[in-house]
Design an enzyme around this catalytic site. Structure first.
Site, mmCIF file in Angstrom:
data_model
loop_
_atom_site.group_PDB
_atom_site.id
_atom_site.type_symbol
_atom_site.label_atom_id
_atom_site.label_comp_id
_atom_site.label_asym_id
_atom_site.label_seq_id
_atom_site.Cartn_x
_atom_site.Cartn_y
_atom_site.Cartn_z
ATOM 1 N N TYR A 178 0.054 -67.079 -22.780
ATOM 2 C CA TYR A 178 0.777 -66.051 -22.025
ATOM 3 C C TYR A 178 -0.078 -65.434 -20.932
ATOM 4 O O TYR A 178 0.448 -64.951 -19.925
ATOM 5 C CB TYR A 178 1.226 -64.916 -22.965
ATOM 6 C CG TYR A 178 2.601 -65.073 -23.538
ATOM 7 C CD1 TYR A 178 2.930 -66.186 -24.293
ATOM 8 C CD2 TYR A 178 3.566 -64.094 -23.345
ATOM 9 C CE1 TYR A 178 4.196 -66.319 -24.840
ATOM 10 C CE2 TYR A 178 4.828 -64.215 -23.888
ATOM 11 C CZ TYR A 178 5.130 -65.334 -24.624
ATOM 12 O OH TYR A 178 6.378 -65.460 -25.163
ATOM 13 N N LYS A 211 -1.588 -75.207 -34.734
ATOM 14 C CA LYS A 211 -1.403 -76.632 -34.461
ATOM 15 C C LYS A 211 -2.798 -77.263 -34.410
ATOM 16 O O LYS A 211 -3.203 -77.871 -33.404
ATOM 17 C CB LYS A 211 -0.630 -76.783 -33.134
ATOM 18 C CG LYS A 211 -0.135 -78.178 -32.831
ATOM 19 C CD LYS A 211 1.023 -78.638 -33.714
ATOM 20 C CE LYS A 211 1.322 -80.107 -33.453
ATOM 21 N NZ LYS A 211 2.300 -80.660 -34.422
ATOM 22 N N ASP A 216 4.980 -76.737 -36.501
ATOM 23 C CA ASP A 216 6.240 -77.487 -36.579
ATOM 24 C C ASP A 216 6.788 -77.446 -38.002
ATOM 25 O O ASP A 216 7.976 -77.240 -38.233
ATOM 26 C CB ASP A 216 6.075 -78.938 -36.069
ATOM 27 C CG ASP A 216 4.832 -79.635 -36.596
ATOM 28 O OD1 ASP A 216 3.985 -78.981 -37.239
ATOM 29 O OD2 ASP A 216 4.687 -80.850 -36.366
ATOM 30 N N ASP A 261 5.989 -65.882 -30.786
ATOM 31 C CA ASP A 261 7.208 -65.575 -30.025
ATOM 32 C C ASP A 261 8.360 -66.424 -30.547
ATOM 33 O O ASP A 261 9.445 -65.927 -30.842
ATOM 34 C CB ASP A 261 6.958 -65.862 -28.534
ATOM 35 C CG ASP A 261 8.215 -65.617 -27.707
ATOM 36 O OD1 ASP A 261 8.843 -64.568 -27.886
ATOM 37 O OD2 ASP A 261 8.570 -66.505 -26.900
ATOM 38 N N ASP A 313 11.612 -65.185 -33.275
ATOM 39 C CA ASP A 313 13.036 -65.260 -32.933
ATOM 40 C C ASP A 313 13.790 -66.083 -33.977
ATOM 41 O O ASP A 313 14.895 -65.744 -34.384
ATOM 42 C CB ASP A 313 13.240 -65.894 -31.546
ATOM 43 C CG ASP A 313 13.494 -64.840 -30.477
ATOM 44 O OD1 ASP A 313 13.065 -63.679 -30.687
ATOM 45 O OD2 ASP A 313 14.111 -65.160 -29.447
HETATM 46 C C1 IPM Z 1 9.329 -60.887 -26.969
HETATM 47 C C2 IPM Z 1 9.969 -61.362 -25.688
HETATM 48 C C3 IPM Z 1 8.896 -61.348 -24.598
HETATM 49 C C4 IPM Z 1 7.820 -62.331 -24.994
HETATM 50 C C5 IPM Z 1 9.438 -61.643 -23.181
HETATM 51 C C6 IPM Z 1 10.516 -60.667 -22.787
HETATM 52 C C7 IPM Z 1 8.340 -61.680 -22.157
HETATM 53 O O1 IPM Z 1 10.528 -62.620 -25.848
HETATM 54 O O2 IPM Z 1 8.910 -59.719 -27.021
HETATM 55 O O3 IPM Z 1 9.248 -61.679 -27.915
HETATM 56 O O4 IPM Z 1 7.956 -63.538 -24.751
HETATM 57 O O5 IPM Z 1 6.825 -61.903 -25.564
HETATM 58 MG MG MG Z 2 10.438 -63.370 -27.812
#
Ligand code: IPM
Ligand code: MG
Length: 370
Positions: free
Chosen positions: A142, A189, A221, A245, A249
């Site tokens: 990042y 990984k 993975d 990240d 999610d």
């Molecule tokens: C999160 C979001 C952010 C990230 C974006 C909005 C930059 O997806 O907080 O997980 O990728 O960290």
């Molecule tokens: Mg995110």
């Protein structure tokens, strides 16, 4: 206790869910005799519209002058279809993380008995799921160098980690595991990436300092698959920025609604608390968004202040509301409550306990909102 809280409500549903989190904090302040003062500042697309910058200098200053940041959401569809846009709302969040040194992102994933049927997984798979992801937040791919060659036909994003960056978050993850069920899963990984091998070496060397924690390793993975196949096996997951990240999610849908999941981003000083859902622009201003993730983020803030009893009270309020079928449309409850009504009920519970959730009174107030 006196605390100064910067409120960066941001875009979309950010302002309305943050307002409910503030109601809950105010109820806590009332009941436990604390003083919370709020200072609002712009971030994200709204800050671009007003100041041409997703993180204006005065917003950062407001955060630096506070004890904690309550963050709403950022993002606007007008930026989604143009990844080449020079100024983007996300840059505000990334710069804020870096400027406040928020190297550790904590995302707890819990399921609620009343909502198991909303999960995309079978109920027996998600019942009693309770783990937390520790995601490194200010390093890795990042924040590495990135660019294109001269004719723009090649691109690169560099992923770098130092031992010190890994150690500081790993300590927090080990400590969390020691207080929970004593299992720490490092997800990486390491069969391919050198940075992952550094993570394994570094974290492995720290393990003897935490004899009560069992350290295990899993390739990312496989972890993506195991999260779906057998999510109960996890206690604390520790991982790098991008893997965290993606996995967080994935994990966020297990509980049945993204609108339930809070997060904390911590560093050495000021911390930031944020629901993990996005700005959900389709719902903005309609008073239908689920404020529970924002309210639970406020609970994490109270924990961070050392106000453990207060944090527990907020969680109890949410849990009780869910048990009583109180929730917004995403939770498919028999009656659908508005965002602000859920905020009122949660703060009512904090102040007066269960009698604030009196069903007859509520039925009168509840309409077919949606
Ligand atoms: C999160 C979001 C952010 C990230 C974006 C909005 C930059 O997806 O907080 O997980 O990728 O960290
Ligand atoms: Mg995110």
């Amino acid at each position: 206790m006196n605390k100064k809280i910067a409120v960066l409500a941001g875009d979309g549903i950010g302002p309305e869910v943050s307002e409910q989190a503030i109601k809950a904090l105010d109820a806590i302040a009332d009941r436990f005799d604390h003083q919370f003062t709020y200072c609002h500042a712009a971030v994200g697309a709204i800050a671009i519209d007003r100041y041409g910058d997703p993180l204006p200098a005065h917003t950062l200053k407001t955060c630096l002058n506070s004890d904690a940041v309550l963050f709403g959401a950022i993002g606007d569809p007008k930026y989604d279809n143009d990844p080449n846009a020079k100024v983007r709302p996300e840059q505000g969040l990334l710069r804020l993380r870096k400027s406040l040194g928020l190297f550790c992102n904590v995302r707890p994933v819990t399921t609620y008995p009343k909502l198991l049927h909303l999960s995309p997984l079978r109920e027996d798979k998600v019942r009693d799921v309770d783990f937390v992801i520790y995601r490194e937040l200010t390093g890795g791919i990042y924040f590495g160098d990135r660019g294109r060659n001269e004719d723009r036909t090649e691109a690169f994003d560099k992923c770098e980690y130092s031992q010190a960056e890994i150690e500081r978050i790993a300590h927090l993850a080990f400590q969390a595991a020691a207080k929970r069920r004593g299992q720490l899963m490092l997800v990486d990984k390491a069969n391919v990436l050198e940075t992952s091998r550094l993570w394994r070496d570094t974290v492995g060397k720290m393990a003897p300092q935490y004899p009560d924690v069992q350290l295990e390793y899993m390739f990312v993975d496989n972890a993506a698959m195991q999260l779906i196949q057998y999510p109960k096996q996890f206690d604390v997951i520790l991982t790098s920025n991008m893997f965290g990240d993606i996995l967080s999610d994935e994990a966020s849908v297990l509980s049945g609604s993204m609108g339930l999941l809070p997060s904390a981003s911590i560093g050495s000083d000021i911390a930031l608390f944020e629901p993990i859902h996005g700005s959900y622009p389709q719902a903005a201003g309609k008073d239908i968004a689920n404020p529970m993730a924002a309210i639970l983020s406020a609970a994490m803030m109270l924990d961070h202040f050392g106000l453990l009893e207060e944090a527990k009270t907020v969680r109890e309020a949410i849990y009780t509301c869910l048990q009583e079928d109180i929730g917004t449309a995403d939770l498919n409850t028999s009656l659908q409550y508005s965002c602000s009504m859920v905020g009122d009920l949660v703060s009512g519970f904090i102040l007066d306990g269960k009698k604030a959730l009196n069903k007859d009174k509520l039925n009168e107030q509840t309409s077919t909102i949606i």
